[in-house]
Design a protein around this motif. Structure first.
Motif, PDB file in Angstrom:
ATOM      1  N   LEU A 186      87.532 -45.609   6.428  1.00  0.00           N
ATOM      2  CA  LEU A 186      86.351 -44.765   6.235  1.00  0.00           C
ATOM      3  C   LEU A 186      86.399 -43.480   7.055  1.00  0.00           C
ATOM      4  O   LEU A 186      86.141 -42.382   6.529  1.00  0.00           O
ATOM      5  CB  LEU A 186      85.087 -45.557   6.590  1.00  0.00           C
ATOM      6  N   LEU A 187      86.724 -43.580   8.334  1.00  0.00           N
ATOM      7  CA  LEU A 187      86.584 -42.415   9.216  1.00  0.00           C
ATOM      8  C   LEU A 187      87.535 -41.267   8.881  1.00  0.00           C
ATOM      9  O   LEU A 187      87.147 -40.098   9.059  1.00  0.00           O
ATOM     10  CB  LEU A 187      86.714 -42.839  10.669  1.00  0.00           C
ATOM     11  N   PRO A 188      88.744 -41.507   8.395  1.00  0.00           N
ATOM     12  CA  PRO A 188      89.557 -40.356   7.969  1.00  0.00           C
ATOM     13  C   PRO A 188      88.931 -39.569   6.820  1.00  0.00           C
ATOM     14  O   PRO A 188      89.315 -38.422   6.566  1.00  0.00           O
ATOM     15  CB  PRO A 188      90.874 -41.013   7.538  1.00  0.00           C
ATOM     16  N   LEU A 189      87.960 -40.186   6.131  1.00  0.00           N
ATOM     17  CA  LEU A 189      87.286 -39.515   5.009  1.00  0.00           C
ATOM     18  C   LEU A 189      85.903 -38.999   5.398  1.00  0.00           C
ATOM     19  O   LEU A 189      85.202 -38.428   4.570  1.00  0.00           O
ATOM     20  CB  LEU A 189      87.141 -40.493   3.833  1.00  0.00           C
ATOM     21  N   THR A 190      85.514 -39.189   6.659  1.00  0.00           N
ATOM     22  CA  THR A 190      84.163 -38.873   7.111  1.00  0.00           C
ATOM     23  C   THR A 190      84.099 -37.481   7.721  1.00  0.00           C
ATOM     24  O   THR A 190      84.959 -37.092   8.503  1.00  0.00           O
ATOM     25  CB  THR A 190      83.690 -39.916   8.144  1.00  0.00           C
ATOM     26  N   ASP A 191      83.039 -36.745   7.384  1.00  0.00           N
ATOM     27  CA  ASP A 191      82.853 -35.391   7.904  1.00  0.00           C
ATOM     28  C   ASP A 191      81.876 -35.342   9.066  1.00  0.00           C
ATOM     29  O   ASP A 191      82.010 -34.489   9.953  1.00  0.00           O
ATOM     30  CB  ASP A 191      82.364 -34.476   6.779  1.00  0.00           C
ATOM     31  N   VAL A 192      80.891 -36.247   9.090  1.00  0.00           N
ATOM     32  CA  VAL A 192      79.933 -36.331  10.197  1.00  0.00           C
ATOM     33  C   VAL A 192      79.577 -37.801  10.414  1.00  0.00           C
ATOM     34  O   VAL A 192      79.355 -38.543   9.458  1.00  0.00           O
ATOM     35  CB  VAL A 192      78.632 -35.538   9.930  1.00  0.00           C
ATOM     36  N   PHE A 193      79.522 -38.210  11.682  1.00  0.00           N
ATOM     37  CA  PHE A 193      79.143 -39.574  12.063  1.00  0.00           C
ATOM     38  C   PHE A 193      77.768 -39.497  12.702  1.00  0.00           C
ATOM     39  O   PHE A 193      77.606 -38.851  13.743  1.00  0.00           O
ATOM     40  CB  PHE A 193      80.186 -40.108  13.049  1.00  0.00           C
ATOM     41  N   VAL A 194      76.762 -40.142  12.096  1.00  0.00           N
ATOM     42  CA  VAL A 194      75.396 -40.129  12.610  1.00  0.00           C
ATOM     43  C   VAL A 194      75.096 -41.510  13.179  1.00  0.00           C
ATOM     44  O   VAL A 194      75.175 -42.509  12.462  1.00  0.00           O
ATOM     45  CB  VAL A 194      74.377 -39.779  11.513  1.00  0.00           C
ATOM     46  N   SER A 195      74.763 -41.572  14.482  1.00  0.00           N
ATOM     47  CA  SER A 195      74.527 -42.874  15.108  1.00  0.00           C
ATOM     48  C   SER A 195      73.496 -42.760  16.213  1.00  0.00           C
ATOM     49  O   SER A 195      73.042 -41.661  16.553  1.00  0.00           O
ATOM     50  CB  SER A 195      75.834 -43.433  15.677  1.00  0.00           C
TER      51      SER A 195
END
Length: 430
Positions: free
Chosen positions: A322-331
């Motif tokens: 997932l993370l190689p395809l992610t542009d922003v991580f909201v947590s």
């Protein structure tokens, strides 16, 4: 090989990284006993370590803190801080220390490994005759410094000559006013259990450990001109590994042209979606993004319904894919989750002020890897504006990738093993 005693309060967010420690050390042939809460017996034994239960006075169910500590309900602000410090951390110390002493009497060890909320370690460090003690840094570095504000305030360093002055005044305020009553209680506990007068502020005890092994990298930590030589950075404990988890049917949509926003409240503070997931989905429902929600193990059916048309959800998602395809991580700013994003060079939007999250989120902003919303409950507008800004400004991704490269170069648990063996080498039998 070494024999170690691993000690932790029964907090899920602390136990899980430490199970990785235990698993690694056991695989390397070391003898590991793990002292913690009864709820985690299965998780500990799955690592190959020997489980040792904490006494009832030091054990509790962290999945329902209100039930475990009914007097805690409704407390907030300074009253809540003092109550937690006194009742959750200080008062179990006597039972913790008794359990440590019993474990040491039953079987000598080369080193005791503790996380920072296991307060009995501070009492152990007061003894003239004691085992080697290694603190494991599962949250931002809490060592006092002339260059940093007291831990827990979430205040970034201040450059220039006024910085040390401000930090000292804040430290006096915290030690004498905010936690003054708790400090007096800590001093009395120390005297009762050790016969010795406590030295300094009780929260600074880790400075006396033989080593402090921080599960991060220097580029994600405030610089300190007075950093002790006992501090070693090894990078995050848990690194992304290849996943065999079955992918959800909507997975191919991630390969589309829309930016991907990954949204999660982690695996612990995820019972109330109104804190972050709900306002974030509302914020992004009309944006040209694909919102990917992880519930952290809760059923997807518990999410607010209906889901926005641009939202996809699953209980767990494989970060390696997932993370190689992610542009922003909201947590909500959990230390482990933030490092997972940084490992992959993903910029962040964080919203969290409880536990150690005020310190984590402050470092996200300081390191330039994302935006700190400085609240536990952001409004949809706050989330939307922050995500738009991170997507539009590549400096956040560049900064995250720089720290990701540092994480990739860090030694991980092999570094912890080297620290332990260097400390105890004369007694280690090869």
């Amino acid at each position: 090989m070494a024999s170690v005693l691993l000690c932790s309060t029964p907090f899920h967010g602390h136990i899980m990284p430490l199970t990785a420690v235990a698993r690694y050390l056991v695989a390397r042939g070391h003898r590991v006993r793990f002292l913690t809460g009864s709820n985690y017996r299965g998780a500990v034994e799955a690592t190959g370590a020997t489980f040792l239960p904490l006494p009832a006075e030091a054990d509790y169910d962290d999945t329902d803190m209100d039930a475990s500590f009914p007097d805690r309900v409704g407390r907030s602000g300074l009253d809540g801080v003092r109550w937690d410090a006194s009742n959750i951390f200080l008062r179990p110390a006597a039972a913790q220390l008794r359990a440590v002493d019993e474990a040491l009497a039953a079987e000598p060890v080369d080193a005791v490994l503790v996380e920072s909320t296991f307060v009995a370690a501070a009492l152990l460090l007061m003894r003239q005759k004691r085992p080697t003690v290694v603190y494991l840094g599962l949250s931002p570095l809490a060592l006092p410094s002339v260059d940093t504000a007291p831990f827990g305030l979430g205040i970034q360093p201040l450059r220039g000559p006024l910085g040390p002055v401000r930090n000292r005044l804040l430290a006096l305020f915290v030690e004498k006013v905010v936690l003054g009553p708790v400090q007096k209680e800590a001093e009395q506990i120390a005297k009762d259990l050790t016969g010795e007068q406590a030295r300094g502020f009780f929260m600074n005890a880790l400075a006396r450990a033989d080593a402090v092994v921080q599960f991060s990298v220097p580029s994600f930590e405030y610089p300190r001109r007075d950093l002790p030589s006992t501090v070693q950075y090894i990078g995050p404990v848990s690194r992304t590994t290849p996943s065999t988890r079955e992918l959800p049917e909507w997975w191919p949509e991630l390969e589309g042209s829309q930016p991907v926003v990954h949204l999660t409240q982690g695996t612990v503070a995820n019972t109330n979606y109104d804190e972050l997931i709900a306002p974030a989905m509302e914020a992004l429902e009309n944006e040209d993004v694909l919102v990917v929600v992880s519930t952290g193990g809760r059923p997807v059916s518990t999410l607010p319904k209906p889901l926005p048309a641009n939202a996809r959800a699953a209980e767990y998602l494989p970060h390696d894919r997932l993370l190689p395809l992610t542009d922003v991580f909201v947590s909500n700013g959990g230390y482990g989750g933030v490092h997972v994003a940084l490992e992959h060079g993903v910029p962040l939007v964080v919203a969290g002020k409880t536990e150690d999250k005020a310190e984590v989120t402050a470092r996200v902003a300081w390191a330039g890897v994302g935006i700190n919303l400085k609240t536990n409950r952001p409004t949809p507008k706050q989330v939307r504006d922050a995500v738009r800004k991170v997507l539009a400004d590549d400096r956040y991704r560049v900064a995250s990738r720089r720290i990701g490269a540092d994480i990739a170069a860090s030694p991980g648990l092999a570094g912890l093993e080297r620290v332990i063996e260097d400390l105890i080498r004369p007694s280690v039998v090869e």
